[in-house]
Enzyme design. Structure first.
Site, PDB file in Angstrom:
ATOM      1  N   CYS A  13       5.444  -6.663  -3.084  1.00 12.19           N
ATOM      2  CA  CYS A  13       6.082  -5.436  -3.541  1.00 12.19           C
ATOM      3  C   CYS A  13       7.438  -5.833  -4.122  1.00 12.19           C
ATOM      4  CB  CYS A  13       6.188  -4.387  -2.446  1.00 12.19           C
ATOM      5  SG  CYS A  13       7.311  -4.782  -1.086  1.00 12.19           S
TER       6      CYS A  13
HETATM    7  O1  LIG Z   1       9.602   3.981  -3.350  1.00  9.69           O
HETATM    8  P1  LIG Z   1       8.442   3.128  -3.786  1.00  9.69           P
HETATM    9  O2  LIG Z   1       8.416   2.969  -5.276  1.00  9.69           O
HETATM   10  O3  LIG Z   1       7.132   3.537  -3.212  1.00  9.69           O
HETATM   11  O4  LIG Z   1       8.704   1.673  -3.182  1.00  9.69           O
HETATM   12  C1  LIG Z   1       9.824   0.961  -3.548  1.00  9.69           C
HETATM   13  C2  LIG Z   1       9.819  -0.390  -2.937  1.00  9.69           C
HETATM   14  O5  LIG Z   1      10.080  -0.285  -1.532  1.00  9.69           O
HETATM   15  C3  LIG Z   1       9.838  -1.508  -0.978  1.00  9.69           C
HETATM   16  O6  LIG Z   1       9.324  -1.540   0.296  1.00  9.69           O
HETATM   17  C4  LIG Z   1       8.928  -2.213  -1.906  1.00  9.69           C
HETATM   18  O7  LIG Z   1       9.636  -3.247  -2.488  1.00  9.69           O
HETATM   19  C5  LIG Z   1       8.579  -1.220  -2.955  1.00  9.69           C
HETATM   20  O8  LIG Z   1       8.261  -1.900  -4.111  1.00  9.69           O
END
Ligand SMILES: O=P(O)(O)OC[C@H]1O[C@@H](O)[C@H](O)[C@@H]1O
Length: 147
Positions: free
Chosen positions: A65
């Site tokens: 992520c």
């Molecule tokens: O708010 P969303 O876009 O779902 O997540 C944002 C980021 O929050 C984190 O854990 C991860 O890196 C992810 O990519």
């Protein structure tokens, strides 16, 4: 090996990761933004990849992520998963050696193409330590419920 891969976004080294794993001879199962029509939110796709390991469809997983934190947290919720967020080769090698990590978590923000290669080299070259104190630590993870 069979490696399950997830990413919540089709950015950074996500696709390079899949290509690099295949180049190294691994069979890749894709989840999240790497798989059409699959939910790509980080908690869901990381769970899917980690579940492949727990349920025997994959030998290991790589969960990605933007920061790597959400992916690692989600994967570690599954019993038997030892997910490690790694930002360099030394950490990846240590995660395999000392933590018997079976899920590699990566930050799409931090992981360059060069670092990806170093991390994968160290991860796949690494093997769990046979030292009694290291094995005792891993056994204790099972006793505290996370395996
Ligand atoms: O708010 P969303 O876009 O779902 O997540 C944002 C980021 O929050 C984190 O854990 C991860 O890196 C992810 O990519």
């Amino acid at each position: 090996m069979r490696i399950s891969v997830s990413s919540d976004m089709d950015e950074g080294v996500a696709r390079q990761l899949v290509a690099e794993l295949r180049r190294r001879g691994h069979t890749v199962i894709s989840h999240g933004a790497l798989q059409p029509d699959e939910k790509d939110d980080w908690a869901f796709c990381s769970e899917a990849a980690a579940r492949d390991v727990v349920e025997g469809r994959a030998d290991q997983a790589v969960v990605c992520c933007w920061t790597g934190t959400g992916a690692s947290i989600a994967a570690n919720k599954l019993p038997g998963v030892r997910a490690a967020l790694c930002t360099d080769g030394y950490t990846a090698g240590g995660a395999r050696r000392w933590n018997d990590a079976n899920v590699l978590a990566l930050s799409l923000r931090l992981t360059s193409t060069a670092l990806l290669s170093e991390i994968l080299d160290a991860w796949f070259d690494g093997a769990p330590s046979q030292e009694p104190d290291d094995q005792e630590n891993i056994a204790h993870l099972g006793r505290i419920g996370l395996g």
